[in-house]
Motif scaffolding. Structure first.
Motif, PDB file in Angstrom:
ATOM      1  N   GLN A  35      24.892  62.872  52.162  1.00 34.73           N
ATOM      2  CA  GLN A  35      25.484  64.101  51.803  1.00 34.73           C
ATOM      3  C   GLN A  35      25.990  64.314  50.344  1.00 34.73           C
ATOM      4  OE1 GLN A  35      27.692  64.730  55.438  1.00 34.73           O
ATOM      5  NE2 GLN A  35      26.259  66.459  55.966  1.00 34.73           N
ATOM      6  N   LEU A  36      26.829  63.208  50.173  1.00 29.53           N
ATOM      7  CA  LEU A  36      27.247  63.023  48.783  1.00 29.53           C
ATOM      8  C   LEU A  36      26.446  62.690  47.843  1.00 29.53           C
ATOM      9  CD1 LEU A  36      30.167  63.166  47.137  1.00 29.53           C
ATOM     10  CD2 LEU A  36      30.217  60.625  47.694  1.00 29.53           C
ATOM     11  N   ILE A  60      30.565  58.956  33.344  1.00 33.58           N
ATOM     12  CA  ILE A  60      29.746  60.119  34.017  1.00 33.58           C
ATOM     13  C   ILE A  60      29.756  60.326  35.307  1.00 33.58           C
ATOM     14  CG2 ILE A  60      27.419  61.574  33.724  1.00 33.58           C
ATOM     15  CD1 ILE A  60      29.135  61.467  30.998  1.00 33.58           C
ATOM     16  N   ASN A  61      29.189  59.206  36.028  1.00 27.79           N
ATOM     17  CA  ASN A  61      29.065  59.290  37.620  1.00 27.79           C
ATOM     18  C   ASN A  61      30.321  59.341  38.123  1.00 27.79           C
ATOM     19  OD1 ASN A  61      26.353  59.442  37.408  1.00 27.79           O
ATOM     20  ND2 ASN A  61      26.089  57.064  37.781  1.00 27.79           N
ATOM     21  N   MET A  62      31.470  58.708  37.554  1.00 26.57           N
ATOM     22  CA  MET A  62      32.869  58.837  38.307  1.00 26.57           C
ATOM     23  C   MET A  62      33.106  60.332  38.037  1.00 26.57           C
ATOM     24  SD  MET A  62      35.104  56.099  36.239  1.00 26.57           S
ATOM     25  CE  MET A  62      35.272  54.329  36.670  1.00 26.57           C
ATOM     26  N   ALA A  66      33.977  62.727  41.400  1.00 25.58           N
ATOM     27  CA  ALA A  66      35.024  63.588  41.356  1.00 25.58           C
ATOM     28  C   ALA A  66      34.920  65.117  41.508  1.00 25.58           C
ATOM     29  CB  ALA A  66      36.148  63.380  40.233  1.00 25.58           C
ATOM     30  N   GLN A  67      34.092  65.416  40.720  1.00 26.05           N
ATOM     31  CA  GLN A  67      33.792  66.974  41.075  1.00 26.05           C
ATOM     32  C   GLN A  67      33.114  67.377  42.342  1.00 26.05           C
ATOM     33  OE1 GLN A  67      31.199  67.899  37.451  1.00 26.05           O
ATOM     34  NE2 GLN A  67      32.706  69.395  36.950  1.00 26.05           N
ATOM     35  N   ALA A  68      32.189  66.531  42.958  1.00 25.66           N
ATOM     36  CA  ALA A  68      31.512  66.702  44.302  1.00 25.66           C
ATOM     37  C   ALA A  68      32.597  66.566  45.299  1.00 25.66           C
ATOM     38  CB  ALA A  68      30.471  65.662  44.374  1.00 25.66           C
TER      39      ALA A  68
END
Length: 80
Positions: A35-36, A60-62, A66-68
Motif C-alpha cells: 500500500q505504501l 527525493i524518495n525520503m 515522508a509525505q505519504a
C-alpha cells in the motif's frame, strides 16, 4: 580540525535506523508495504529494502515517503 572518517558500518546503521522509522510510521498508519508502494509509486521490494537497511535512499524518495506517511522528513532522519 580533523574530519572524522565515516565508515561503512556507520552508513549501514544510518540506513537501518531510517528504515526502522519508515516501518514504524507505516505500521502506525496501518499500511502494508504494498500500500505504501502504491502511494509513493515505489515498489514493495524497494520499500522492504529501505525498511531493512539495504537501500541507500535518495532525498527525493525520503521526501516522498515522508509525505505519504504524513510526517515531516526530519521525523524520519532524527536518530537521537
Amino acid at each position: 580540525m580533523r574530519k572524522k572518517k565515516v565508515g561503512i558500518m556507520i552508513h549501514k546503521d544510518v540506513m537501518l535506523e531510517f528504515g526502522t522509522k519508515v516501518k514504524f510510521y507505516r505500521s502506525e498508519k496501518g499500511l502494508s508495504q504494498e500500500q505504501l508502494g502504491v502511494l509513493t509509486n515505489l515498489s514493495q521490494t524497494y520499500i522492504s529494502e529501505v525498511e531493512n537497511g539495504h537501500r541507500n535512499i535518495s532525498i527525493i524518495n525520503m521526501y516522498t515517503l515522508a509525505q505519504a506517511l504524513d510526517v515531516k522528513l526530519v521525523d524520519l532522519v532524527n536518530f537521537e
